[in-house]
Enzyme design. Structure first.
Site, PDB file in Angstrom:
ATOM      1  N   ASP A  24       0.822  -1.218   0.000  1.00 56.06           N
ATOM      2  CA  ASP A  24       0.000   0.000   0.000  1.00 56.06           C
ATOM      3  C   ASP A  24       0.853   1.264   0.000  1.00 56.06           C
ATOM      4  OD1 ASP A  24       0.961  -0.688   2.556  1.00 56.06           O
ATOM      5  OD2 ASP A  24      -0.535   0.565   3.533  1.00 56.06           O
ATOM      6  N   GLU A 177      -2.442  -0.196  13.602  1.00 52.62           N
ATOM      7  CA  GLU A 177      -0.973  -0.231  13.471  1.00 52.62           C
ATOM      8  C   GLU A 177      -0.272   0.911  14.193  1.00 52.62           C
ATOM      9  OE1 GLU A 177       0.468  -0.280   9.407  1.00 52.62           O
ATOM     10  OE2 GLU A 177       2.545  -0.251  10.049  1.00 52.62           O
ATOM     11  N   LYS A 219      -1.324  -4.673  14.224  1.00 48.16           N
ATOM     12  CA  LYS A 219      -0.069  -4.708  13.456  1.00 48.16           C
ATOM     13  C   LYS A 219       0.984  -3.894  14.205  1.00 48.16           C
ATOM     14  CE  LYS A 219       1.837  -3.567   8.922  1.00 48.16           C
ATOM     15  NZ  LYS A 219       1.586  -3.662   7.474  1.00 48.16           N
ATOM     16  N   SER A 261       7.570  -4.978   9.279  1.00 48.06           N
ATOM     17  CA  SER A 261       9.004  -5.280   9.331  1.00 48.06           C
ATOM     18  C   SER A 261       9.825  -4.044   9.705  1.00 48.06           C
ATOM     19  CB  SER A 261       9.494  -5.891   8.019  1.00 48.06           C
ATOM     20  OG  SER A 261       9.272  -5.056   6.920  1.00 48.06           O
ATOM     21  N   GLY A 293       5.943  -5.258   4.448  1.00 50.65           N
ATOM     22  CA  GLY A 293       6.043  -4.541   3.186  1.00 50.65           C
ATOM     23  C   GLY A 293       7.413  -4.831   2.600  1.00 50.65           C
TER      24      GLY A 293
END
Ligand code: 13P
Length: 344
Positions: A24, A177, A219, A261, A293
């Site tokens: 994204d 997140e 997340k 990550s 990602g």
């Protein structure tokens, strides 16, 4: 056909052995990625890159959902098939980034708050019509001298909770997140302290806003040494501290945890995830998986280099990293499995 409940979608996102591909990147961020392989940031090149990723055959075996950017959710692939349809055919849920990015937090130098709540109910309703099943909102917490501040932690937690409530009201599963940024020189101890604080604030705010935790996915960032810290904590310590913080702060009702990550190398991100699932097997109240990602895309991007002739190589690299992280979800990733690269 009845619409699956938020809880059913959230569970599908963290189905055993599956994780999420974060693709994204905003137009500005993807420019950095494409620049690294000397590819110009045009709509056609963005399409070609995402086409290479999403048409990888068998990706749905390891990937439950893909987070898309607005442009990509509306876009057609090279053959004219909408990306949403391509993903659905592969058994992958389409998701959408709905935040408008992290902006400077006034009166708080060095800190940011994520914007995008204006018109969010309307935008979410449109995204549901376009086929999105879940959404993402990223909050950014920087560590530094005297930061984060109470203002930053509470503003970001509040925005995350308002976003999550709006998603649930419109039929999207929110990925919540809060990212503690690892780019500075903080110690792992400081990262643990800040992560615990941020997560406590987030779950407090989610409760206040009446968010149903069973229909959410968290997340988080891992508890890790800052990039510039002289002592880089080993894998076992990262796993131990991360699991400790999560168990202290994240209610068992949450459908699952998928890590970002955050700039870790691809193999280290896999090793950390694997260690948590291996060492703490049977002791975690939620599935613990990935929503990477860079750590999923980097080898694929490098292998592709923008050339049609390298599409298969790019897909092989993506499938390999996806499979390695799928193994890590079960604590079954090893140096041996890392060497077994299967062709696309
Ligand atoms: P990274 O795994 O590259 O941190 O990206 C995940 C993500 O979606 C950040 O919002």
């Amino acid at each position: 056909m009845s619409t699956p409940s938020l809880e059913a979608v959230a569970q599908a996102m963290v189905a055993p052995g599956k994780g999420i591909l974060a693709a994204d990147e905003s137009t500005g961020t993807i420019e950095k990625r494409l620049k690294s392989i000397q590819v110009e940031n045009t709509e056609d090149n963005r399409r070609a890159y995402r086409d290479m990723l999403f048409t990888a055959k068998g990706l749905g075996q390891y990937i439950s959902g893909v987070i898309l950017y607005d442009e990509t959710l509306r876009q057609k692939g090279i053959t004219g098939t909408p990306f949403v349809e391509t993903l659905q055919k592969n058994g992958i849920l389409p998701g959408i980034k709905v935040d408008a990015g992290a902006k400077d937090l006034v009166l708080c130098p060095g800190e940011q708050v994520t914007e995008g709540l204006d018109n969010l109910p309307k935008r979410c309703a449109e995204y549901v019509k376009l086929g999105a099943k879940f959404a993402k909102w990223r909050a950014v917490i920087n560590i530094g001298k005297d930061i984060p501040s109470v203002a930053c932690i509470t503003a970001n937690a509040h925005a995350l909770a308002r976003y999550a409530a709006i998603c649930q009201a419109t039929g999207l599963v929110p990925i919540v997140e809060p990212e503690v940024i690892m780019d500075t020189d903080h110690t792992i101890e400081r990262c643990e302290e800040v992560t615990e604080w941020a997560l406590n604030a987030v779950y407090d705010a989610l409760y206040s806003q009446r968010v149903v935790l069973e229909g959410t996915v968290l997340k988080p960032s891992m508890v890790i040494s800052g990039k510039g810290c002289p002592r880089q904590a080993p894998v076992a310590e990262v796993a131990e501290r991360t699991v400790r913080v999560l168990k202290r702060t994240v209610p068992g009702a949450v459908a699952g945890i998928v890590f970002l990550s955050g700039g870790q190398s691809d193999e280290l991100a896999t090793a950390h995830l694997n260690e948590m699932n291996k060492t703490y097997a049977g002791k975690l109240p939620w599935p613990v998986s990935f929503s990477y990602g860079r750590a999923l895309q980097a080898p694929s991007l490098k292998a592709w280099k923008g050339a049609t002739a390298n599409v298969a190589a790019g897909q092989t690299a993506l499938l390999h990293r996806s499979r390695m992280n799928s193994l890590a979800c079960a604590g079954k990733y090893t140096a041996e499995t890392e060497r077994q690269v299967l062709a696309a």
